[in-house]
Write an enzyme that holds these catalytic residues in place. Structure first.
Site, PDB file in Angstrom:
ATOM      1  N   ASP A 278       0.567  -1.091   0.361  1.00  0.00           N
ATOM      2  CA  ASP A 278      -0.159   0.333   0.181  1.00  0.00           C
ATOM      3  C   ASP A 278       1.389   1.503   0.665  1.00  0.00           C
ATOM      4  OD1 ASP A 278      -2.318   1.877   1.008  1.00  0.00           O
ATOM      5  OD2 ASP A 278      -3.157   0.029   0.777  1.00  0.00           O
ATOM      6  N   HIS A 323     -12.550  -0.795  -9.206  1.00  0.00           N
ATOM      7  CA  HIS A 323     -13.549  -0.436  -9.352  1.00  0.00           C
ATOM      8  C   HIS A 323     -13.249   1.191  -8.606  1.00  0.00           C
ATOM      9  CE1 HIS A 323     -15.458   0.538  -5.382  1.00  0.00           C
ATOM     10  NE2 HIS A 323     -14.424   0.542  -4.893  1.00  0.00           N
TER      11      HIS A 323
HETATM   12  C1  LIG Z   1     -11.207   1.164  -0.648  1.00  0.00           C
HETATM   13  S1  LIG Z   1      -9.584   0.879  -0.357  1.00  0.00           S
HETATM   14  C2  LIG Z   1      -9.125  -0.989   0.094  1.00  0.00           C
HETATM   15  C3  LIG Z   1      -8.482  -1.075   0.917  1.00  0.00           C
HETATM   16  C4  LIG Z   1      -8.379  -3.153   0.899  1.00  0.00           C
HETATM   17  N1  LIG Z   1      -7.374  -3.305  -0.250  1.00  0.00           N
HETATM   18  C5  LIG Z   1      -9.632  -3.453   1.277  1.00  0.00           C
HETATM   19  O1  LIG Z   1     -10.059  -4.838   0.795  1.00  0.00           O
HETATM   20  O2  LIG Z   1     -10.111  -3.044   2.341  1.00  0.00           O
HETATM   21  C6  LIG Z   1      -8.021   1.571  -1.656  1.00  0.00           C
HETATM   22  C7  LIG Z   1      -7.156   1.097  -0.857  1.00  0.00           C
HETATM   23  O3  LIG Z   1      -6.014   1.644  -1.953  1.00  0.00           O
HETATM   24  C8  LIG Z   1      -4.435   1.913  -1.076  1.00  0.00           C
HETATM   25  N2  LIG Z   1      -4.269   3.224  -2.288  1.00  0.00           N
HETATM   26  C9  LIG Z   1      -4.642   4.363  -3.220  1.00  0.00           C
HETATM   27  N3  LIG Z   1      -3.498   4.592  -4.100  1.00  0.00           N
HETATM   28  C10 LIG Z   1      -2.338   3.768  -4.356  1.00  0.00           C
HETATM   29  C11 LIG Z   1      -1.834   3.123  -4.447  1.00  0.00           C
HETATM   30  N4  LIG Z   1      -1.501   4.272  -5.999  1.00  0.00           N
HETATM   31  N5  LIG Z   1      -0.722   2.796  -4.339  1.00  0.00           N
HETATM   32  C12 LIG Z   1      -1.084   1.888  -3.372  1.00  0.00           C
HETATM   33  N6  LIG Z   1      -1.988   1.749  -2.674  1.00  0.00           N
HETATM   34  C13 LIG Z   1      -2.700   3.160  -3.182  1.00  0.00           C
HETATM   35  C14 LIG Z   1      -4.932   2.670  -0.543  1.00  0.00           C
HETATM   36  O4  LIG Z   1      -4.378   3.515   0.683  1.00  0.00           O
HETATM   37  C15 LIG Z   1      -6.468   1.974   0.253  1.00  0.00           C
HETATM   38  O5  LIG Z   1      -5.315   1.346   1.281  1.00  0.00           O
END
Ligand SMILES: C[S@@+](CC[C@H](N)C(=O)[O-])C[C@H]1O[C@@H](n2cnc3c(N)ncnc32)[C@H](O)[C@@H]1O
Length: 424
Positions: A278, A323
């Site tokens: 992350d 999504h």
């Molecule tokens: C909607 S959350 C989903 C988190 C987790 N997979 C879950 O099932 O709850 C989106 C995740 O993507 C991470 N994220 C957003 N942009 C990112 C990036 N460019 N690289 C890595 N992680 C990222 C956010 O920090 C967050 O933890």
């Protein structure tokens, strides 16, 4: 019922029959009857194994809505939408009106005005608008008390955060969505959205929130309340993919947040090891909360998935990630895996799949259609039908073979699988 019976009468009969079914269940299980009395129940929840009773409850919701619309008729129905649908909810959370007097006491508009710092006329407008929507009660003119709904707002921080984030962040983004679509036709950029116009910025949601920790906390809490409920249980992931076939394999949870999916998998599949990726700040906080029983097999790594993937995995798992992103960026995220993929590597998505129209209850379908719009309003993304998911993999690289997927019984999300075929 005979087919000559008018549809509104059929609806009313169905509502009566289903209400009797729900009530019989409630009485048989000594549950409180649904009521907005201040001591009434917070939920009218039916356990998911009681499929018939839940179906009756959902049918009541759909049928009462249809009956109401029919009885209004097209003209009054269209005019029954008011643009103030959410104003009192926004004001209640913004100005902490539910917290302004104790549950069980009475308050005048003046008392609420003093406690909130608002002007008395505004308090009367806001609270009376709320009362007709069954939030607060007014047992005597000018005397306000809590009912079950306002009590929930006063006592449950998570629902307060949900209403606050919905009315401040989401609603304001929604109100600017058409302006954004007009200004940035067909844009796939996450900073050309209703949200960016509403916030007068060219930054994305996450860039904006990074500057406002309290707003970010509220939004995060609101989203978590959504994803921790029924239908989002981790068992659907653990039980519906042949993880055991990976042997001593490596699972990379991309955008894996605090790592909770990997913890659940690690507990059941003792040969697997895991890498949770992350963004740096998320990983730094996640590392502090790794349960001891799985700590030796779950490692954490800061990695931006918009850049090339550095780690080999037998499975790259994305839960509720793609999504959020338009096709252009999904393609980029998937292509970033290609340099480390080996023939047979799998991409597993745990994400929404839009249904065909009319296959689920209108109430449930409307929530998904609304989520679809929200993705555009916040990120210029959109929810996808199964064919849309297939297309994303095809666009990324024809060597991805999309194998389709399934929606485990009781799960809100699907498990979708693509295999990397390599250069055959
Ligand atoms: C909607 S959350 C989903 C988190 C987790 N997979 C879950 O099932 O709850 C989106 C995740 O993507 C991470 N994220 C957003 N942009 C990112 C990036 N460019 N690289 C890595 N992680 C990222 C956010 O920090 C967050 O933890």
């Amino acid at each position: 019922m005979d087919t000559d019976t008018p549809h509104i009468v059929q609806l009313a009969s169905r509502i009566a029959a289903n209400t009797t079914k729900l009530n019989t269940y409630i009485e048989a299980h000594h549950l409180p009857t649904p009521s907005f009395d201040v001591n009434g129940p917070k939920d009218t929840l039916v356990p998911k194994e009681e499929k018939d009773v839940e179906a009756a409850r959902v049918a009541i919701i759909d049928d009462t809505q249809e009956l109401r619309r029919l009885v209004l008729g097209p003209r009054e129905y269209l005019m029954s939408y008011t643009h103030n649908e959410l104003t009192s909810q926004q004001a209640i959370t913004r100005f902490r009106i539910a917290h302004s007097f104790p549950v069980g006491s009475e308050a005048s508009f003046e008392k609420i005005a003093v406690a909130t710092g608002l002007n008395k006329t505004n308090v009367r407008q806001i609270v009376r608008h709320a009362v007709v929507k069954d939030i607060f009660a007014e047992p005597r003119p000018g005397v306000i008390t809590h009912n079950a709904v306002s009590r929930l707002l006063a006592e449950d921080q998570v629902i307060h955060d949900w209403v606050g984030a919905s009315t401040d962040d989401l609603w304001q983004a929604a109100s600017q969505a058409c302006n954004a679509i007009e200004k940035f036709p067909g844009s796939q950029e996450a900073n050309e959205t209703g949200f960016s116009l509403a916030n007068q910025t060219s930054e994305t949601v996450y860039q904006v929130f990074s500057k406002f920790p309290e707003r970010a906390r509220r939004f995060g809490n609101a989203m978590r309340s959504f994803t921790e409920g029924t239908g989002f249980e981790l068992s659907h992931i653990v039980d519906n993919f042949p993880w055991e076939d990976l042997g001593k394999g490596v699972v990379v949870d991309v955008g894996g947040s605090q790592g909770f999916v990997c913890f659940a998998l690690a507990r059941k599949f003792s040969s697997l090891s895991f890498v949770v990726q992350d963004l740096e700040p998320v990983i730094e906080s996640a590392k502090e909360h790794v349960p001891a029983d799985v700590a030796s097999r779950v490692t954490f790594m800061a990695h931006d998935f918009l850049t090339e993937q550095p780690v080999y995995g037998d499975v790259y798992f994305f839960r509720w990630i793609l999504h959020n992103w338009s096709d252009k960026y999904c393609v980029q995220i998937l292509r970033n895996l290609v340099p480390v993929l080996k023939a047979g590597s799998k991409i597993v998505l745990n994400d929404n799949v839009l249904p065909a129209p009319g296959v689920m209850s209108k109430w449930q379908e409307e929530r998904l259609r609304s989520m679809d719009l929200t993705m555009t309003e916040l990120q210029n993304s959109h929810e996808r039908e199964l064919e849309d998911w297939a297309r994303v993999f095809e666009l990324a690289d024809p060597r991805f073979k999309f194998q389709g997927g399934k929606q485990p019984a009781g799960s809100n999300l699907w498990l979708l699988v693509a295999e990397w075929k390599g250069d055959e």
